[in-house]
Design an enzyme around this catalytic site. Structure first.
Site, mmCIF file in Angstrom:
data_model
loop_
_atom_site.group_PDB
_atom_site.id
_atom_site.type_symbol
_atom_site.label_atom_id
_atom_site.label_comp_id
_atom_site.label_asym_id
_atom_site.label_seq_id
_atom_site.Cartn_x
_atom_site.Cartn_y
_atom_site.Cartn_z
ATOM 1 N N ASN A 9 0.429 -1.273 -0.027
ATOM 2 C CA ASN A 9 -0.380 -0.375 0.282
ATOM 3 C C ASN A 9 0.472 1.275 0.103
ATOM 4 O O ASN A 9 2.438 1.351 -0.034
ATOM 5 C CB ASN A 9 -0.718 0.045 0.924
ATOM 6 C CG ASN A 9 -0.382 0.088 2.158
ATOM 7 O OD1 ASN A 9 0.583 1.326 3.038
ATOM 8 N ND2 ASN A 9 -0.449 -1.072 2.938
ATOM 9 N N LYS A 30 8.714 -17.054 -10.318
ATOM 10 C CA LYS A 30 8.133 -16.162 -10.902
ATOM 11 C C LYS A 30 7.034 -16.461 -11.938
ATOM 12 O O LYS A 30 7.043 -17.399 -12.837
ATOM 13 C CB LYS A 30 8.901 -15.068 -11.663
ATOM 14 C CG LYS A 30 8.119 -13.812 -11.877
ATOM 15 C CD LYS A 30 9.258 -13.703 -12.708
ATOM 16 C CE LYS A 30 8.395 -11.987 -14.223
ATOM 17 N NZ LYS A 30 8.971 -11.150 -14.814
ATOM 18 N N PRO A 68 -3.739 -11.474 10.709
ATOM 19 C CA PRO A 68 -4.361 -11.643 12.639
ATOM 20 C C PRO A 68 -4.319 -9.983 12.112
ATOM 21 O O PRO A 68 -3.420 -9.238 12.081
ATOM 22 C CB PRO A 68 -3.098 -11.897 13.515
ATOM 23 C CG PRO A 68 -2.040 -11.797 12.674
ATOM 24 C CD PRO A 68 -2.037 -12.519 11.047
ATOM 25 N N ASP A 69 -5.457 -10.170 13.653
ATOM 26 C CA ASP A 69 -4.761 -8.184 13.715
ATOM 27 C C ASP A 69 -3.928 -8.195 14.608
ATOM 28 O O ASP A 69 -4.392 -8.324 15.833
ATOM 29 C CB ASP A 69 -7.057 -7.961 13.788
ATOM 30 C CG ASP A 69 -6.985 -6.377 14.591
ATOM 31 O OD1 ASP A 69 -6.079 -5.207 14.414
ATOM 32 O OD2 ASP A 69 -8.101 -6.006 13.364
HETATM 33 N N1 CTP Z 1 -4.428 -3.064 12.496
HETATM 34 C C1 CTP Z 1 -3.181 -4.186 13.084
HETATM 35 N N2 CTP Z 1 -3.235 -5.344 12.326
HETATM 36 C C2 CTP Z 1 -3.614 -5.646 11.451
HETATM 37 C C3 CTP Z 1 -4.746 -4.934 10.611
HETATM 38 C C4 CTP Z 1 -4.651 -3.185 11.354
HETATM 39 O O1 CTP Z 1 -2.018 -4.010 13.754
HETATM 40 N N3 CTP Z 1 -3.907 -6.708 10.276
HETATM 41 C C5 CTP Z 1 -4.275 -1.947 13.172
HETATM 42 C C6 CTP Z 1 -3.274 -0.466 12.103
HETATM 43 O O2 CTP Z 1 -2.308 -0.832 12.567
HETATM 44 C C7 CTP Z 1 -3.949 0.421 12.898
HETATM 45 C C8 CTP Z 1 -5.123 0.007 13.090
HETATM 46 O O3 CTP Z 1 -5.371 -1.685 13.712
HETATM 47 O O4 CTP Z 1 -3.528 0.962 14.127
HETATM 48 C C9 CTP Z 1 -6.601 0.420 11.778
HETATM 49 O O5 CTP Z 1 -6.347 -0.098 10.725
HETATM 50 P P1 CTP Z 1 -7.528 -0.172 9.375
HETATM 51 O O6 CTP Z 1 -6.366 -1.116 8.722
HETATM 52 O O7 CTP Z 1 -7.222 0.644 9.592
HETATM 53 O O8 CTP Z 1 -8.186 -1.299 9.976
HETATM 54 P P2 CTP Z 1 -8.990 -2.321 10.206
HETATM 55 O O9 CTP Z 1 -9.380 -3.038 10.779
HETATM 56 O O10 CTP Z 1 -8.076 -3.016 8.488
HETATM 57 O O11 CTP Z 1 -10.180 -1.785 9.276
HETATM 58 P P3 CTP Z 1 -10.649 -1.529 7.619
HETATM 59 O O12 CTP Z 1 -9.304 -1.688 7.298
HETATM 60 O O13 CTP Z 1 -11.914 -2.054 7.188
HETATM 61 O O14 CTP Z 1 -10.758 -0.172 7.457
#
Ligand code: CTP
Length: 400
Positions: free
Chosen positions: A211, A290, A308-309
């Protein structure tokens, strides 16, 4: 306002080839608003002329305790009164030894002894054997115990042709240390873990999905946390940015690597600030080779699985760090940010509009917490980061 605005420093030069870097340091400090009085030892004048330092500083340069230009012959007293700090750069092994023993046989050493509460910072510069010598190490330890701040030294190629510890830090690094020195220290004693930059998810050995995050916001926050006195650990996705001086950086590429790096550090940290733009998915069927175009030029059938979040996971960690999330949105910032804060379970979430911040050098932070929202003014990223660090320090609960 410039970081060193209206602050006066005494810049002391002692005998060493690194004196040539001090001219640049003086310039960079002036760029940030500092006024600088230069004092040089006799040895320093063999490496740099007083004329150069006078022309750059726009002020008289002092070398002699018996300088007849100072009407009361008290330059050793008057120069440090009202000064923000004395900075000796370069500080030779000989001068460090003098300082450690409280000697006062020239203007600069006398001025250091007579400086009272004026802080003393020194940037050692010498051959690696001189730096490693037990006598120098003893002297440096004594200076630390006396409250002197030691900046560096750096490591690498030396003017003598040898390689090792003992180089003076680069002017830009010294500048960052001096700016850090003048900032308030609301995070002293705290450890702060920060993620920054994008992640890059592999498609094949030459292609990734990533990104537009530049990492600038996360790096500015890492720098501001360091300036605020914290020990900072930066976990960074691929960026073109140098690590802020004094901040160790763990470099990762994928969300999985970022997750692993964060999990290995989080438990020992007081604060976790998730600034990284983490990819939500990775490619399950990434190719080891590739991917070639087919005869029919069919696009590859990529399959995705969620990452993972990281933030949500750390926020749920029992006894884990106090968590700050980020939300870069393109629309409905308020609604999206508050919803995200609840979903991630974090006490503070920083919202900004992606189109207003991404890749640029300025940003507008909106802070969301239990009490509602607070919009900060549009600021340079480092100034916005300092305001955020201050807001975090004010909210941080005492940890047992
Ligand atoms: N984040 C994280 N791990 C992920 C995705 C997000 O730690 N896999 C953290 C980012 O660093 C940021 C927050 O969560 O602090 C929000 O990230 P964002 O990408 O905006 O949130 P998403 O949960 O992915 O929501 P969306 O993409 O639907 O806006």
């Amino acid at each position: 306002m410039p970081d060193l605005d209206q602050q006066r420093f005494v810049l002391g030069l002692t005998g060493g080839i690194a004196c040539y870097k001090s001219a640049e340091l003086l310039r960079r400090m002036q760029d940030h608003g500092a006024d600088i009085d230069v004092v040089m030892t006799e040895a320093a004048t063999h490496f740099m002329t007083t004329t150069t330092m006078q022309a750059l500083s726009g002020r008289p340069v002092y070398t002699d305790a018996w300088d007849s230009r100072v009407s009361n012959s008290m330059a050793h007293i008057s120069l440090t009164r009202g000064a923000r700090a004395v900075l000796i750069a370069p500080a030779s092994a000989d001068f460090i030894a003098k300082l450690a023993h409280g000697m006062a046989d020239d203007l600069l050493s006398t001025l250091c002894l007579a400086r009272g509460a004026c802080p003393l910072l020194i940037a050692p510069a010498m051959n690696r054997e001189m730096w490693e010598h037990p006598a120098t190490q003893r002297n440096v330890a004594q200076l630390r115990a006396d409250g002197v701040m030691i900046l560096g030294p750096g490591t690498g190629d030396q003017a003598c042709g040898e390689v090792g510890d003992g180089r003076m830090l680069e002017p830009q690094q010294l500048l960052q240390e001096i700016i850090a020195f003048v900032q308030p220290k609301p995070l002293a004693g705290k450890t702060v873990l920060i993620t920054a930059g994008p992640t890059a998810e592999k498609i094949d050995p030459v292609r990734v999905i990533s990104n537009r995050s530049s990492g600038k916001t996360g790096y500015a926050i890492a720098r501001a946390a360091y300036e605020a006195g914290a020990k900072v650990i930066l976990v960074s996705g691929p960026t073109a940015l140098p690590a802020p001086y004094g901040v160790p950086r763990i470099e990762v590429e994928t969300a999985a690597q970022m997750h692993a790096a964060v999990m290995s550090q989080a438990r020992s940290c007081d604060v976790f600030i998730a600034v990284a733009a983490v990819a939500d998915w990775h490619v399950v069927n990434a190719s080891d080779n590739k991917i070639k175009k087919t005869a029919a030029n069919q696009p590859p059938a990529l399959q995705f699985a969620p990452n993972p979040d990281i933030l949500a996971e750390v926020a749920q960690m029992p006894g884990g760090p106090w968590c700050v999330g980020f939300a870069a949105e393109t629309e409905s910032l308020h609604d999206n940010a508050q919803a995200k804060r609840q979903r991630k379970g974090v006490p503070l979430l920083v919202g900004n509009l992606a189109q207003d911040s991404m890749g640029g050098d300025a940003t507008t932070f909106v802070l969301f917490d239990d009490d509602g929202m607070e919009e900060l003014p549009r600021l340079s990223k480092i100034e916005a980061a300092r305001r955020l660090i201050d807001a975090i320090a004010k909210r941080l609960p005492d940890r047992a």
